[in-house]
Scaffold this active site. Structure first.
Site, PDB file in Angstrom:
ATOM      1  N   GLU A  19     -13.950  -0.083   7.595  1.00 48.62           N
ATOM      2  CA  GLU A  19     -14.763   1.032   7.099  1.00 48.62           C
ATOM      3  C   GLU A  19     -14.972   0.804   5.607  1.00 48.62           C
ATOM      4  O   GLU A  19     -14.183   0.142   4.951  1.00 48.62           O
ATOM      5  CB  GLU A  19     -14.009   2.352   7.313  1.00 48.62           C
ATOM      6  CG  GLU A  19     -12.982   2.719   6.214  1.00 48.62           C
ATOM      7  CD  GLU A  19     -11.767   1.793   6.166  1.00 48.62           C
ATOM      8  OE1 GLU A  19     -11.541   1.075   7.150  1.00 48.62           O
ATOM      9  OE2 GLU A  19     -11.058   1.785   5.138  1.00 48.62           O
TER      10      GLU A  19
ATOM     11  N   SER B 215      -6.657  -1.111 -11.811  1.00 46.80           N
ATOM     12  CA  SER B 215      -6.868  -1.517 -10.418  1.00 46.80           C
ATOM     13  C   SER B 215      -8.130  -2.349 -10.210  1.00 46.80           C
ATOM     14  O   SER B 215      -8.221  -3.076  -9.224  1.00 46.80           O
ATOM     15  CB  SER B 215      -6.905  -0.283  -9.520  1.00 46.80           C
ATOM     16  OG  SER B 215      -7.872   0.645  -9.984  1.00 46.80           O
TER      17      SER B 215
ATOM     18  N   LYS C  79      -7.823  -4.667  -4.070  1.00 46.23           N
ATOM     19  CA  LYS C  79      -8.087  -4.610  -2.625  1.00 46.23           C
ATOM     20  C   LYS C  79      -7.866  -5.937  -1.910  1.00 46.23           C
ATOM     21  O   LYS C  79      -7.552  -5.964  -0.724  1.00 46.23           O
ATOM     22  CB  LYS C  79      -9.506  -4.105  -2.383  1.00 46.23           C
ATOM     23  CG  LYS C  79      -9.661  -2.610  -2.647  1.00 46.23           C
ATOM     24  CD  LYS C  79     -10.999  -2.098  -2.153  1.00 46.23           C
ATOM     25  CE  LYS C  79     -11.036  -0.573  -2.156  1.00 46.23           C
ATOM     26  NZ  LYS C  79     -11.165  -0.023  -3.532  1.00 46.23           N
TER      27      LYS C  79
HETATM   28  C1  LIG Z   1     -10.919   1.349  -3.899  1.00 46.07           C
HETATM   29  C2  LIG Z   1     -10.421   1.441  -5.257  1.00 46.07           C
HETATM   30  C3  LIG Z   1      -9.485   2.425  -5.647  1.00 46.07           C
HETATM   31  C4  LIG Z   1      -9.025   3.527  -4.724  1.00 46.07           C
HETATM   32  O1  LIG Z   1      -8.258   3.118  -3.639  1.00 46.07           O
HETATM   33  P1  LIG Z   1      -6.684   3.326  -3.571  1.00 46.07           P
HETATM   34  O2  LIG Z   1      -6.351   3.058  -2.151  1.00 46.07           O
HETATM   35  O3  LIG Z   1      -6.373   4.722  -3.985  1.00 46.07           O
HETATM   36  O4  LIG Z   1      -6.084   2.342  -4.501  1.00 46.07           O
HETATM   37  C5  LIG Z   1      -9.005   2.397  -6.941  1.00 46.07           C
HETATM   38  N1  LIG Z   1      -9.425   1.485  -7.845  1.00 46.07           N
HETATM   39  C6  LIG Z   1     -10.322   0.534  -7.519  1.00 46.07           C
HETATM   40  C7  LIG Z   1     -10.738  -0.442  -8.568  1.00 46.07           C
HETATM   41  C8  LIG Z   1     -10.853   0.483  -6.228  1.00 46.07           C
HETATM   42  O5  LIG Z   1     -11.765  -0.456  -5.943  1.00 46.07           O
END
Ligand SMILES: *Cc1c(COP(=O)(O)O)cnc(C)c1O
Length: 382
Positions: free
Chosen positions: A110, A367, A88
């Site tokens: 948000e 992620s 993020k």
């Molecule tokens: C917020 C988040 C997501 C989901 O958001 P996307 O916009 O689909 O990437 C996925 N993995 C993590 C670790 C997150 O914090």
């Protein structure tokens, strides 16, 4: 990956479905982003912050034990190692740098589980911007620790009491604030969704994931992966890594939670300023999404994913909460990495499909890190 059309469309998806009062704000933002993205000084400043503050480039890690067990070569792109623990930060640093360039003094954002709120508050602190985060009242209660984190970082958190008092209501409230204060304020939207230019702009800010990973795979393995896998909430981490491989032969897999299968079970509709696949009931009302990971609880999906699905370039399977719980523990035990519950969805698909992936190189976007999910897992497993 290509630009959307002049009206912000990816095929029949995307666009700008907003009230008249929001159109000038979207247009101003689009123009400012175009100028910035073409400006080597902006790009250089952003690259420097990503390197010196966020810790980019993130490494890739081959999972030797888990790969051997599954009969594949499993490679992780380590977005969990970024500052604040997920992908993020790429987006919020890009948007806050742009906000400063536009002369804005304040951002609104948000948040659902609180991860985007924390990232926004972090970037605002770094850039010297005021920050207000809208969060559904239900989420404020569920995520007390993240609310405190945002306040520590100097942000104001406002609980939203309208509607179902969750993420989709927080988005509406943040948009309302933006319309009323656009002179001074930028809306820092958290995924590849919303009205044009957001889905395109946020994707450009996350491209760095795929661009790095492609180079790293070519350097390390002298080849592109056979399969690229990421979890999909709004779809920003997935589109980021897909960007590096859409013009290769790699299969692109975006994994959704079974209870939030916007592409798998949704129908095209309009929400939050965009046309995309969306979970709706028989009356066309937006349905609540449910998943073990709060970060994937979004009933829609970014319009570019709807487009990639509609042309058959990417696939969007689902996994169950039970499969995710198993995958979460498997990665921790075999590799010494605790994944975020969101990206445990990607691993759950890989585990289930491993029989048909034998001998292939599978690149998975890790992620985020799972520290935030440990307390929840402790409850689930006890
Ligand atoms: C917020 C988040 C997501 C989901 O958001 P996307 O916009 O689909 O990437 C996925 N993995 C993590 C670790 C997150 O914090």
């Amino acid at each position: 990956m290509s630009e959307p059309s002049a009206t912000g469309r990816f095929g029949e998806f995307g666009g700008r479905f907003v009230p008249e009062t929001l159109v000038p704000a979207c247009q101003e933002l689009e123009q400012a982003f175009r100028d910035a993205w073409d400006d080597p000084i902006f790009r250089g400043d952003l690259a420097a912050i990503l390197e010196e503050y966020a810790g980019r480039p993130s490494i890739i890690t081959e999972c030797h034990q888990l790969g051997a067990r599954l009969g594949i070569r499993l490679v992780l792109k380590r977005e969990d190692l970024n500052h604040t623990g997920s992908h993020k930060i790429n987006n919020v640093l890009g948007q806050t740098l742009l906000a400063k360039r536009m002369g804005k003094k304040r951002i609104v954002a948000e948040t659902g589980a609180g991860q985007h709120g924390v990232a926004s508050a972090t970037a605002a602190a770094l850039m010297g911007l005021e920050c207000k985060v809208y969060m559904g009242a239900v989420d404020v209660e569920r995520q007390a620790l993240n609310v405190f984190r945002m306040r520590l970082l100097g942000a104001e958190v406002e609980a939203v009491h309208s509607g179902s008092r969750t993420l989709k209501d927080a988005v509406n409230e943040a948009m309302r604030d933006w319309v009323a204060s656009v002179e001074s304020t930028h809306y820092c939207l958290g995924s590849v969704m919303g009205p044009h230019p957001y889905p395109w702009m946020v994707r450009q800010f996350h491209r760095v994931i795929g661009d790095e990973a492609r180079e790293q795979c070519r350097e390390r393995f002298d080849a592109d992966p056979d399969v690229v896998v990421a979890c999909v909430g709004g779809g920003s981490n997935a589109i980021g890594i897909f960007s590096g491989f859409v013009d290769t032969a790699a299969r692109l897999i975006g994994v959704e939670p079974a209870g939030g299968a916007a592409v798998g079970r949704g129908v095209p509709g309009v929400v939050h300023g965009m046309r995309s696949f969306l979970m709706q009931d028989e009356y066309g009302q937006v349905q609540e999404a449910h998943s073990i990971s709060a970060g994937l609880d979004y009933p829609g999906v970014g319009p570019e994913h709807s487009y990639l699905a509609s042309i058959g370039r990417a696939e969007y399977p689902t996994v169950t909460d039970a499969e995710v719980v198993d995958a979460f523990q498997l990665m921790a035990r075999t590799e010494g990495i605790i994944p975020a519950l969101e990206c445990a969805h990607a691993l759950a698909w890989i585990v289930r499909e491993s029989g048909s992936l034998q001998g292939q190189t599978v690149l998975m976007n890790l992620s985020g890190r799972g520290d935030k999910d440990v307390a929840q897992m402790m409850e689930i497993l006890s």
